[in-house]
Design an enzyme around this catalytic site. Structure first.
Site, PDB file in Angstrom:
ATOM      1  N   SER A   1      -0.201  -5.986  -3.395  1.00  0.00           N
ATOM      2  CA  SER A   1      -0.917  -5.968  -4.653  1.00  0.00           C
ATOM      3  C   SER A   1      -0.145  -6.797  -5.685  1.00  0.00           C
ATOM      4  O   SER A   1       1.075  -6.675  -5.798  1.00  0.00           O
ATOM      5  CB  SER A   1      -1.027  -4.510  -5.107  1.00  0.00           C
ATOM      6  OG  SER A   1      -1.686  -4.448  -6.316  1.00  0.00           O
TER       7      SER A   1
ATOM      8  N   SER B   1       4.543  -6.868  -8.469  1.00  0.00           N
ATOM      9  CA  SER B   1       3.703  -6.720  -7.268  1.00  0.00           C
ATOM     10  C   SER B   1       4.266  -5.580  -6.422  1.00  0.00           C
ATOM     11  O   SER B   1       5.300  -5.003  -6.744  1.00  0.00           O
ATOM     12  CB  SER B   1       3.673  -8.019  -6.460  1.00  0.00           C
ATOM     13  OG  SER B   1       4.898  -8.233  -5.826  1.00  0.00           O
ATOM     14  N   LYS B   2       3.599  -5.257  -5.360  1.00  0.00           N
ATOM     15  CA  LYS B   2       4.102  -4.235  -4.436  1.00  0.00           C
ATOM     16  C   LYS B   2       3.343  -4.353  -3.118  1.00  0.00           C
ATOM     17  O   LYS B   2       2.195  -4.811  -3.106  1.00  0.00           O
ATOM     18  CB  LYS B   2       3.875  -2.832  -5.017  1.00  0.00           C
ATOM     19  CG  LYS B   2       4.770  -1.775  -4.419  1.00  0.00           C
ATOM     20  CD  LYS B   2       6.156  -1.799  -5.031  1.00  0.00           C
ATOM     21  CE  LYS B   2       7.076  -0.803  -4.383  1.00  0.00           C
ATOM     22  NZ  LYS B   2       8.318  -0.656  -5.159  1.00  0.00           N
ATOM     23  N   GLY B   3       3.974  -3.914  -2.049  1.00  0.00           N
ATOM     24  CA  GLY B   3       3.298  -3.957  -0.757  1.00  0.00           C
ATOM     25  C   GLY B   3       3.518  -2.669  -0.005  1.00  0.00           C
ATOM     26  O   GLY B   3       4.425  -1.887  -0.322  1.00  0.00           O
TER      27      GLY B   3
END
Ligand code: NAD
Length: 476
Positions: free
Chosen positions: A61, A106-108
């Site tokens: 994201s 962001s992040k995953g």
């Protein structure tokens, strides 16, 4: 069981954001622009394991690209979902702005329980996930740079870096595509401990502010303070270890997935961690009293709680029963928005996640800079510093001798003073400076404005203002 009126993680983050943005005079539309997540990519990919194809679901994201690259860890957990990844990405945006790290957020995440797979299977899965993200520039040194989070560590980051390099053989900066790598794969000294170390620096700084301690009804120093730590993983372990061995705090309880250990005299964190690493559980660990039922663990008497596991652990159901004076959010989102209000009303001070656990992204930033500059920090200056320092020491001793005084500089002082700063010293110094400066900025807002009743609100205000000024600088 979660209470029905409890918001989701992303709703909680948005609520906290809204409380702050209401106090700011943002240009029309900017309030939404900053809050709303720009994009979330969902990938479903198959991997052949044990003779059959298994399908995995992952997310990356991107919350805000007001500065690039965007930055945010990759989490491996069964519970990973879009709402969670978007909340975590938003927190990354606010965190980076607050501690003045030039990244967007962001992040995953990958829906997987890493413990269910052998190392070689995990490597295949991680590489495939990295491939899916990298081919869409969702892993990229100048656009999107992951790091470790829950369930991932140095090993996974090394696989991701290697996968990216294989796909981009002529990219000279390929190592900067991910941070949190092992030293021999382009990592930096002090990254593994960074988030826990940051918690220690944050608490030390809090204890330097008499007015803030008064609000929490705390006195004295960290020494002897009773601390509960939830989650003895990367962040919880390092924070608990440093606070107990270097600041003489008492870790009176450690709560893990399968129960908790309690010891009023303070647990030996290293021995508990060794037991957990060896047996995968706290059962039979004789460092303290083992209690299997840990549901009410955070409600024990203590001075400080360090939630360092997952989100939403302090919620509508237990917030009223929390007895600590101070909660420092080592995990992301451990306190839900309604619980945040309850704790505030009770006078419990919260050091918010977006500040408290920023040590990880801070040292990740140093690693990224190191990768782009292709040189270890301190390499050019260390010896030169040592030569100059020993010159000064020799001269001082000569002056003392010729002036007839019997006093000489002590060997301990000479040793400490003469040593030039290597990478670990520079990393810790940069981290300390970051944590101290950000705390001072938050504390000033908290103490100087009548409409700011918490460190969290102060943190959001500073962060949103900085993001807004980046947009203004772009003419928006
Ligand atoms: P980790 O996987 O190394 O450790 C998490 C620990 O929490 C594990 O020991 C696990 O068994 C325990 N745990 C999980 N669920 C639990 C529960 N319900 N009750 C008690 N214990 C539980 O993860 P980590 O990297 O230490 O991350 C922990 C938190 O810190 C996460 O919220 C993460 O987003 C945040 N964080 C991590 C970093 C980092 O650098 N690793 C940086 C910033 C924030």
């Amino acid at each position: 069981m979660k209470n029905n009126t409890e918001p989701t993680f992303r709703q909680s983050v948005d609520t906290m954001y809204n409380r702050a943005s209401r106090l700011l005079d943002l240009s029309p539309g900017l309030e939404d622009k900053i809050r709303i997540c720009n994009a979330t990519y969902t990938v479903r990919f198959g991997v052949r394991l044990k003779g059959k194809i298994q399908t995995f679901t992952g997310y990356r994201s991107v919350h805000s690209e007001h500065i690039e690259p965007v930055k945010g860890g990759i989490r491996f957990a069964k519970s990973v979902n879009q709402d969670e990844v978007e909340a975590l990405a938003a927190l990354m945006t606010y965190k980076c702005a607050l501690v003045e790290i030039p990244f967007g957020g962001s992040k995953g995440g990958l829906c997987i329980d890493p413990r269910e797979y052998k190392d070689e299977e995990l490597e295949i899965i991680t590489r495939r996930f990295a491939y899916e993200l990298a081919k869409r520039d969702l892993i990229h040194p100048s656009q999107n740079v992951p790091a470790p989070d829950m369930g991932t560590g140095e090993r996974e980051m090394a696989w991701i870096a290697d996968q990216y390099s294989r796909m981009n053989t002529t990219e000279i900066n390929s190592r900067a595509c991910v941070t949190g790598k092992p030293l021999n794969a382009g990592g930096i000294s002090g990254r593994v401990e960074a988030t826990g170390r940051g918690i220690q620096y944050a608490l030390r700084e809090f204890f330097n502010h008499a007015d803030d301690m008064k609000k929490a009804k705390l006195k004295g120093t960290l020494a002897g303070k009773k601390i509960i730590v939830q989650g003895l993983g990367n962040v919880g372990y390092h924070a608990a270890l440093f606070l107990s061995t270097e600041d003489d705090a008492l870790i009176t309880s450690i709560i893990e997935k399968d129960g908790m250990l309690v010891n009023a005299k303070g647990l030996n964190v290293q021995r508990v961690f060794d037991h957990l690493t060896e047996h995968g559980s706290l059962v039979d660990c004789n460092e303290g009293k083992y209690i299997q039922e840990s549901k009410n663990g955070l409600e024990q008497e203590c001075d400080i709680i360090i939630p360092a596991a997952i989100e939403g652990v302090i919620n509508i159901d237990n917030a009223e029963n929390i007895k600590a004076s101070l909660v420092i959010e080592a995990a992301n989102g451990p306190i839900t928005a309604p619980a945040d209000e309850i704790l505030n009303k009770k006078g419990i001070v919260i050091i918010p996640d977006m500040y408290a656990n920023a040590g990880g992204v801070t040292v990740s930033y140093f690693e990224w800079v190191k990768n782009l500059s292709h040189i270890r920090f301190g390499r050019m200056r260390r010896r030169q510093e040592e030569t100059r320092n020993s010159l000064l020491v020799k001269e001082l001793n000569r002056i003392l001798k010729t002036s007839g005084l019997k006093t000489r500089l002590s060997n301990e002082f000479i040793k400490k003073y003469s040593e030039g700063a290597g990478e670990i010293e520079l990393v810790r110094s940069g981290l300390d400076d970051t944590m101290v400066s950000a705390y001072q900025a938050m504390s000033e807002v908290w103490n100087s404005r009548d409409d700011v009743d918490s460190l969290r609100l102060a943190a959001y205000l500073l962060s949103i203002e900085r993001i807004a000024s980046t947009y203004h600088a772009k003419g928006l």
